[in-house]
Each structure stands twice: as C-alpha cells, then as structure tokens.
Design an enzyme around this catalytic site. Sequence first.
Site, PDB file in Angstrom:
ATOM      1  N   HIS A   1       0.803  -1.234   0.000  1.00  0.00           N
ATOM      2  CA  HIS A   1       0.000   0.000   0.000  1.00  0.00           C
ATOM      3  C   HIS A   1       0.838   1.287   0.000  1.00  0.00           C
ATOM      4  CE1 HIS A   1       0.743  -0.376   4.346  1.00  0.00           C
ATOM      5  NE2 HIS A   1       0.512   0.929   4.430  1.00  0.00           N
ATOM      6  N   ASP A   2       1.942   1.300   0.739  1.00  0.00           N
ATOM      7  CA  ASP A   2       2.713   2.542   0.886  1.00  0.00           C
ATOM      8  C   ASP A   2       3.941   2.611  -0.011  1.00  0.00           C
ATOM      9  OD1 ASP A   2       1.287   4.142   2.548  1.00  0.00           O
ATOM     10  OD2 ASP A   2       2.195   3.383   4.411  1.00  0.00           O
TER      11      ASP A   2
ATOM     12  N   LYS B   1       5.579   5.815  -1.123  1.00  0.00           N
ATOM     13  CA  LYS B   1       6.351   6.696  -0.233  1.00  0.00           C
ATOM     14  C   LYS B   1       7.812   6.776  -0.658  1.00  0.00           C
ATOM     15  CE  LYS B   1       3.551   6.751   3.918  1.00  0.00           C
ATOM     16  NZ  LYS B   1       3.410   6.253   5.282  1.00  0.00           N
TER      17      LYS B   1
ATOM     18  N   HIS C   1       1.397  10.038  -2.213  1.00  0.00           N
ATOM     19  CA  HIS C   1       2.005   8.690  -2.247  1.00  0.00           C
ATOM     20  C   HIS C   1       1.088   7.589  -2.795  1.00  0.00           C
ATOM     21  CE1 HIS C   1       0.313   8.030   1.845  1.00  0.00           C
ATOM     22  NE2 HIS C   1       0.394   6.754   1.531  1.00  0.00           N
TER      23      HIS C   1
ATOM     24  N   HIS D   1      -6.051   3.411  -0.806  1.00  0.00           N
ATOM     25  CA  HIS D   1      -5.924   2.962   0.590  1.00  0.00           C
ATOM     26  C   HIS D   1      -6.134   4.076   1.616  1.00  0.00           C
ATOM     27  CE1 HIS D   1      -1.602   4.164   0.273  1.00  0.00           C
ATOM     28  NE2 HIS D   1      -1.627   4.247   1.591  1.00  0.00           N
ATOM     29  N   HIS D   2      -6.173   5.351   1.169  1.00  0.00           N
ATOM     30  CA  HIS D   2      -6.476   6.430   2.124  1.00  0.00           C
ATOM     31  C   HIS D   2      -7.855   7.040   1.903  1.00  0.00           C
ATOM     32  CE1 HIS D   2      -2.889   6.645   4.517  1.00  0.00           C
ATOM     33  NE2 HIS D   2      -2.126   6.572   3.431  1.00  0.00           N
TER      34      HIS D   2
END
Length: 363
Positions: A209-210, A213, A238, A263-264
């Site tokens: 998911h990240d 970043k 991101h 995801h956010h």
Amino acid sequence: MNQKILIVDDEAPIRGVLEELLSGENYECRTASNAYEALDQLQEFKPDLLISDIRMPVMDGVQLLNKAREVSPDIAVVMITAVMEIDIAVSILKQGASDYITKPFNLQDVVERVRSALQKRSEALAKKRYQDELEAQVKQRTEQLRLAFSEIEIHRNFTLEALVTALDAREHETQAHSLRVRDYSLALGQALGLDEESMDALGEGALLHDVGKIGISDTILLKKGPLTSDEWLEMQKHPEIGHQILSGINFLKRTVINIVLTHHEKFDGSGYPGKMGGVNIPLESRIFSVADALDAITSDRPYRAAKGYRDASQEIVRCQGKHFDPQVVEAFLTIQEDQWKEIRAKADRTKTEVGRSLPILNF
Ligand SMILES: [Fe+2]
Ligand SMILES: [Fe+2]
C-alpha cells in the site's frame, strides 16, 4: 520367449491336431478338455491366446470367453465354430473374440488366423503401453510444472516482502508495518468470507500500500513535528505515486494496484486522493483502512507511544460509518484481542526472516 496358446475342445482328436500343428509353428501349447480346466490353466499357464470350441458340455465357449476376459483382459481369443453357428460367431466377435475358425478347418488357415490374432494383440498391447507411458509422462510434467509454479510463487512473495520491509525500514525503522497490515487485512477478509482471488489481491495490495512513499522526500516523510500544508499535499501524493509505479508491473492484478491507489479513501468521502465514498471504494481498501487504523493506534510513533487494543477498538467503533465501512467494523469486532496479538507476533516473525536476507538494514 515363445508365445503361449491354450487349446480348449471337448474332442480329443481336434485338440491333438491343433496342438501338433501349433507346436510345429513354435508356439508353446497346452490343452484343456472343458471350460473349467481352461480357467485353471488361464491362471497358471497365462496364455497369450486362447483357442476354444463353442459347443462344449457344462460351460460353453461363449461363457468361457467372457470369464477369460475377466481373468486376463488382454488375452487374444479365437473361437472354433461349425458353419451353421455363424450368427453365434458374429456375436462372439462383438463380445471381444479376435477371430473365429469354422469347422472343418484348413490347417494353413488356422496358422494364419492365430498369427494374425497374436499380432493384433501385440499391437494393442504396444499401443496401450505407449499410452500409459504418455499418461505417466504428462502426470510427471504436470507435477513438475506445479512445483515450479509454487517455487516462483514463494520467491515472488518473498521478493515483495523484502521490498516492503526495506521501504518500511526507512520510515518505521525496525517495524513491520506493511507485513502486519497485510496479515490484519487477511484476517478481516477471512471474517468477511472473501473468495480466494480477492484474498490474494487484498494480501498483496495491503503489503504494497505505501510503496509510493519511495517518492516522498526524507524531510517530509521523517519529519518529527507536524507537516505544513504544502508538505501535507506532497505526502498525499504517495497513493498515486504507488499506483504509477505498480501499473508498470505485469504480474500484479488490477485490484492490487487499485488498493494501493485507494488505501487512504474514507467511507464518508473525506479521504484522498479521489474523495471516493461508500461502496465506490473497493471492498479490499475498506478492509485495509480498518487494519491500518488498528496498526497505527497500537504501534509507537515518534510523537506518541502505542495504545492498547481496547483504545484501538473504541476508536474504530467511533469511526464506524465515518472513516470505516460498518460491515468491516462488525467483522473486526468478531476477532478477539488474543487473535490480533497472535497475528502481530506472526508478522514480526516474518519480518525477522525477511530481515535476514537484507543484512544491510541491520534488523
Ligand atoms: Fe499510506
Ligand atoms: Fe501505511
């Protein structure tokens, strides 16, 4: 080795003639005067070919043919019949006899028919052996292929785990954030009864998911104090960066990449980057949000210490229907604190294993 023939006839002179004739052709011959004797010989002598009269007392040749094929399915059978029994001859061919000879017979004709019946049998056996070999080969290759695929799958999962563990190390130092949210998400997915395909996508999406970043600078990502509004806008890029990076990878499914992008997002539409709401957000992402919140609240952050499971649970329930999909929160509440702790411990063990392959990170 000579081929073996069993001659069955209730008339001794016929047995004698056939035995002499066929032994002279280098076949190994035995005789039987009735069907019962013949059945005993089938077991013991194991002939390649059976020549049997049709008309015999007690058990006739047709019954013997059927029983013989039960005992040795590959045996060649030539029946002896009188001219007026021709309709019976046709029916025995249908029942699996190789050929028939009519009485009175011509000796040369007998030899030829026997030879041809044995020839047909050898060909059939060779064909069957070839098919069996092919089948065994296909089975073996299929198994090899299955093993190769599972090997690739293991390496692939490990590669993804190593990648995110390395990325996590930048932000969370010795933490296993991505591995944990993957495992928390899978527990929620299971509680919600997701099918195998969605579970696979959920696991990979949560793990990655990240990944975006990687495109966020250290000054923003590692900043101890609160972010300025510009920094915050930068940080919010991101999910899209992650989406862009992963879109170029063929082996990842669309759902996986969409989880990374969304995801956010929040259930009430107040998330980013798309301000999606409700069921417009993929279910896997709605599941992920709860898993991510659980991990965020129960892990240390530079600016605050970790809170307990009870606090996390209260916070998640408080945001039910706002940040989180109510049905995912219901699923969350069916899983007990002990189970969450167990999942956390397992993810930490995975991190240690992965960390061993990345000694540069000094786990
Ligand atoms: Fe994120
Ligand atoms: Fe995260």
